[in-house]
Design a protein around this motif. Structure first.
Motif, PDB file in Angstrom:
ATOM      1  N   VAL A 245      43.247  36.283  43.427  1.00  0.00           N
ATOM      2  CA  VAL A 245      44.717  36.376  43.476  1.00  0.00           C
ATOM      3  C   VAL A 245      45.194  37.517  42.572  1.00  0.00           C
ATOM      4  N   ALA A 246      44.619  37.600  41.360  1.00  0.00           N
ATOM      5  CA  ALA A 246      45.002  38.661  40.408  1.00  0.00           C
ATOM      6  C   ALA A 246      44.581  40.035  40.925  1.00  0.00           C
ATOM      7  N   PHE A 247      43.357  40.130  41.455  1.00  0.00           N
ATOM      8  CA  PHE A 247      42.881  41.420  41.973  1.00  0.00           C
ATOM      9  C   PHE A 247      43.755  41.876  43.139  1.00  0.00           C
ATOM     10  N   ASN A 248      44.097  40.933  44.024  1.00  0.00           N
ATOM     11  CA  ASN A 248      44.843  41.307  45.225  1.00  0.00           C
ATOM     12  C   ASN A 248      46.247  41.793  44.921  1.00  0.00           C
ATOM     13  N   ARG A 249      46.798  41.348  43.802  1.00  0.00           N
ATOM     14  CA  ARG A 249      48.110  41.882  43.388  1.00  0.00           C
ATOM     15  C   ARG A 249      47.991  43.386  43.126  1.00  0.00           C
ATOM     16  N   ILE A 250      46.918  43.776  42.451  1.00  0.00           N
ATOM     17  CA  ILE A 250      46.675  45.210  42.170  1.00  0.00           C
ATOM     18  C   ILE A 250      46.384  45.945  43.477  1.00  0.00           C
ATOM     19  N   TYR A 251      45.495  45.376  44.301  1.00  0.00           N
ATOM     20  CA  TYR A 251      45.104  46.044  45.549  1.00  0.00           C
ATOM     21  C   TYR A 251      46.295  46.223  46.489  1.00  0.00           C
ATOM     22  N   SER A 252      47.201  45.258  46.478  1.00  0.00           N
ATOM     23  CA  SER A 252      48.382  45.356  47.328  1.00  0.00           C
ATOM     24  C   SER A 252      49.275  46.515  46.866  1.00  0.00           C
ATOM     25  N   ARG A 253      49.465  46.642  45.562  1.00  0.00           N
ATOM     26  CA  ARG A 253      50.306  47.726  45.035  1.00  0.00           C
ATOM     27  C   ARG A 253      49.706  49.093  45.337  1.00  0.00           C
ATOM     28  N   LEU A 254      48.390  49.171  45.255  1.00  0.00           N
ATOM     29  CA  LEU A 254      47.716  50.453  45.476  1.00  0.00           C
ATOM     30  C   LEU A 254      47.294  50.648  46.934  1.00  0.00           C
ATOM     31  N   ASP A 255      47.631  49.677  47.792  1.00  0.00           N
ATOM     32  CA  ASP A 255      47.298  49.741  49.220  1.00  0.00           C
ATOM     33  C   ASP A 255      45.799  49.965  49.435  1.00  0.00           C
ATOM     34  N   ILE A 256      45.015  49.087  48.825  1.00  0.00           N
ATOM     35  CA  ILE A 256      43.550  49.178  48.900  1.00  0.00           C
ATOM     36  C   ILE A 256      43.037  48.248  49.999  1.00  0.00           C
TER      37      ILE A 256
END
Length: 585
Positions: A245-256
């Motif tokens: 959940v924490a990683f996906n917050r970052i990945y969503s912002r960076l469109d990863i």
């Protein structure tokens, strides 16, 4: 339209044909480089070498005569406009303006495309944070470099798998499982909201260090997890979910876009692989451990099995490279990690060669190493209190600073009496997020990835310097001109494009060099070729505006088309680097 082709490659092919036809007894590769702009666009340097090695034997008295023979042997074509031959033997060509206009017209007729043949199955291993630990600034480079590399390869037509080799296995999970039981007793029914993974990890580590009974239970939990115990396995999965959940917050912002495939995925593969390598005498006993000695680094072996009988990073990475090359049948595997791991991965590649999984040139394995991000003191980038910088905090600050820049610009526009864009708070928020993410990415990727670089907010957000903000202004200016024209760009026939003024030619030719940039990235895996190109392209665009008025001129339709072709190449480049531009700024 079809895929774009490199001008350099096409010119080189013409000279290769000329060398083959004009000098059939010689086997020379065409030595073609970018020329001095004062004399031409591309330059062939073969004449000097031919004269030096074979000149008199072939009846030539000077390099100039060889160069004239090369010029005479060039096949008929519509690419080259002018050819000049210099006394030292340089053959310089200028690309035809008519051909340039026709090729730029192709960009206008569809999407910007490029094909790298033959099509390959490529695996890019990047990001790779550790479960139950916060992503920090050290994860930034692997995540964004790996994502852009994945995008470039996909753009080139390859089948690409982006894999996230998360650290989701190891002895630390014993203490995490026990702490989860204590801190969140109903974790089985409800996923805990752990807003700060770092604190969760630190608290469990403190319990492990301070409490002998807790430590004992934690060690038993490891044994239970490795044996497949139902409770331990369930707790482990919950911890992984919380981290995800924490990683996906970052990945969503960076469109990863990345597929998680952690260390645990390879657990079952390790024992049979080790057995096979032992039988084949590739893996041998050394000081109680089962080791693989690689030819290039014979002093340090890979430990397939540690002396205590356990499996470590070496074991997992051997299983991973086996799975990628042998099971997934990848043609090309790229690992994106810091340079400190370079030797380790080259040893993994050497071991894969010995095992017969990696068979160059049929397969290719690369380590895309990168340097560290530094503070102004040239040491690892830290907070003022000396803590590691959380990636989420860094991204938040980038957005906050971008927001301040936007508000300042809106105020300045109001004072000057000009049209103020982005006055709506929702628009401002969206723009700040896009600018902030792009600024961080671009500042990182414009560096040579193998060097360390100093993190600097001012340079990162400098609207007049080599920054994403400067590029965004260039893109928004094209959009502004298009809006003011009141014309739908798709309604202008592409055959109205003409290249007459030198600044028009400079811009059009720069657009057509985009495929050469992609070729350079494929050759050495350095993404700064693209950021360098964008900086040059936007400066060339500025030069074009200064010399060539677009609206209200006889050449308006042609110049609007040239601006639209530039916008399309900029947009495609931005997409490859992972950011979304603004139409108004």
């Amino acid at each position: 339209m079809g895929p774009l082709r490199s001008i350099h490659g096409q010119v080189r092919a013409l000279f290769a044909q000329a060398l083959h036809d004009g000098f059939p007894s010689l086997h020379q590769d065409a030595a073609v480089i970018k020329g001095n702009p004062k004399y031409g666009d591309y330059q062939c340097n073969n004449a000097m070498t031919i004269f030096k090695e074979h000149g008199t034997g072939l009846g030539f008295q000077t390099p100039l005569q060889v160069a004239e023979a090369i010029r005479g042997a060039l096949p008929a074509n519509d690419i080259i406009g002018e050819i000049t031959v210099a006394p030292p033997g340089f053959v310089t060509v200028k690309i035809s303006e008519q051909w340039i206009a026709k090729e730029v017209g192709q960009i206008l007729q569809g999407d910007v495309e490029y094909k790298d043949l033959p099509r390959k199955r490529v695996i890019v291993d990047y990001s790779s944070p550790n479960i139950a630990k916060e992503m920090h600034v050290g994860h930034l480079r692997s995540t964004i470099i790996g994502e852009s590399m994945r995008r470039v390869l996909e753009f080139c037509g390859h089948e690409v798998h982006g894999l996230n080799h998360v650290g989701d296995w190891g002895t630390q999970f014993g203490m995490l499982i026990e702490y989860m039981k204590e801190a969140y007793p109903n974790f089985q029914e409800q996923l805990p909201e752990v807003h700060d993974l770092q604190e969760f990890y630190k608290a469990s580590k403190k319990r492990f260090d301070d409490d002998a009974e807790f430590k004992s239970r934690a060690q038993l939990a490891v044994v239970d997890l490795q044996a497949g115990g139902e409770f331990a396995r369930s707790a482990w999965q919950k911890i992984c979910e919380v981290s995800r959940v924490a990683f996906n917050r970052i990945y969503s912002r960076l469109d990863i876009s990345i597929e998680e495939r952690g260390e645990s995925f390879y657990n079952s593969l390790i024992p049979p692989i080790v057995e096979e390598l032992k039988v084949r005498k590739i893996c041998t006993e050394s000081e109680g451990a089962m080791c693989i000695f690689t030819p290039n680094i014979s002093s340090i072996p890979l430990m397939a099995v540690k002396s205590d009988g356990g499996f470590g990073y070496d074991s997992t990475d051997l299983a991973a490279v086996y799975h990628r090359l042998f099971v997934m049948r990848a043609d090309w595997v790229i690992y994106v990690t810091d340079l400190g791991q370079e030797q380790h991965f080259h040893m993994i590649f050497d071991a894969a060669k010995q095992a017969g999984w990696h068979k160059p040139p049929l397969t290719r394995c690369d380590h895309m190493g990168f340097g560290v991000i530094q503070g102004e003191d040239k040491k690892k980038f830290k907070t003022r209190s000396g803590e590691t910088v959380k990636l989420s905090d860094l991204l938040d600050e980038a957005v906050q600073r971008a927001s301040q820049e936007i508000q300042q610009r809106v105020e300045d526009q109001s004072k000057d009496g000009g049209e103020a864009f982005l006055t709506d708070p929702k628009e401002q928020k969206d723009a700040a997020e896009k600018i902030g993410m792009a600024a961080v990415r671009y500042f990182d990727m414009k560096q040579n990835r193998t060097t360390n670089y100093v993190f600097n907010w001012d340079r990162m957000l400098d609207a007049k310097g080599n920054s994403a903000v400067f590029l965004f202004y260039a893109y928004a200016r094209i959009r502004s001109i298009q809006r003011k024209s009141g014309i739908d760009m798709s309604s202008i026939p592409s055959n109205l494009l003409e290249v007459k003024h030198p600044s028009e030619r400079d811009l059009a030719l720069k657009l057509l060099q985009f495929p050469e940039v992609i070729e350079a990235i494929l050759a050495d895996l350095h993404l700064h070729h693209l950021t360098d190109y964008l900086w040059e392209l936007c400066n060339t665009l500025t030069g074009f505006y200064m010399k060539c008025k677009v609206l209200g001129e006889a050449a308006q339709s042609s110049r609007l088309l040239l601006c639209e072709a530039t916008r399309k190449v900029l947009l495609k480049s931005f997409q490859l680097l992972g950011f979304t531009p603004l139409d108004k700024i």
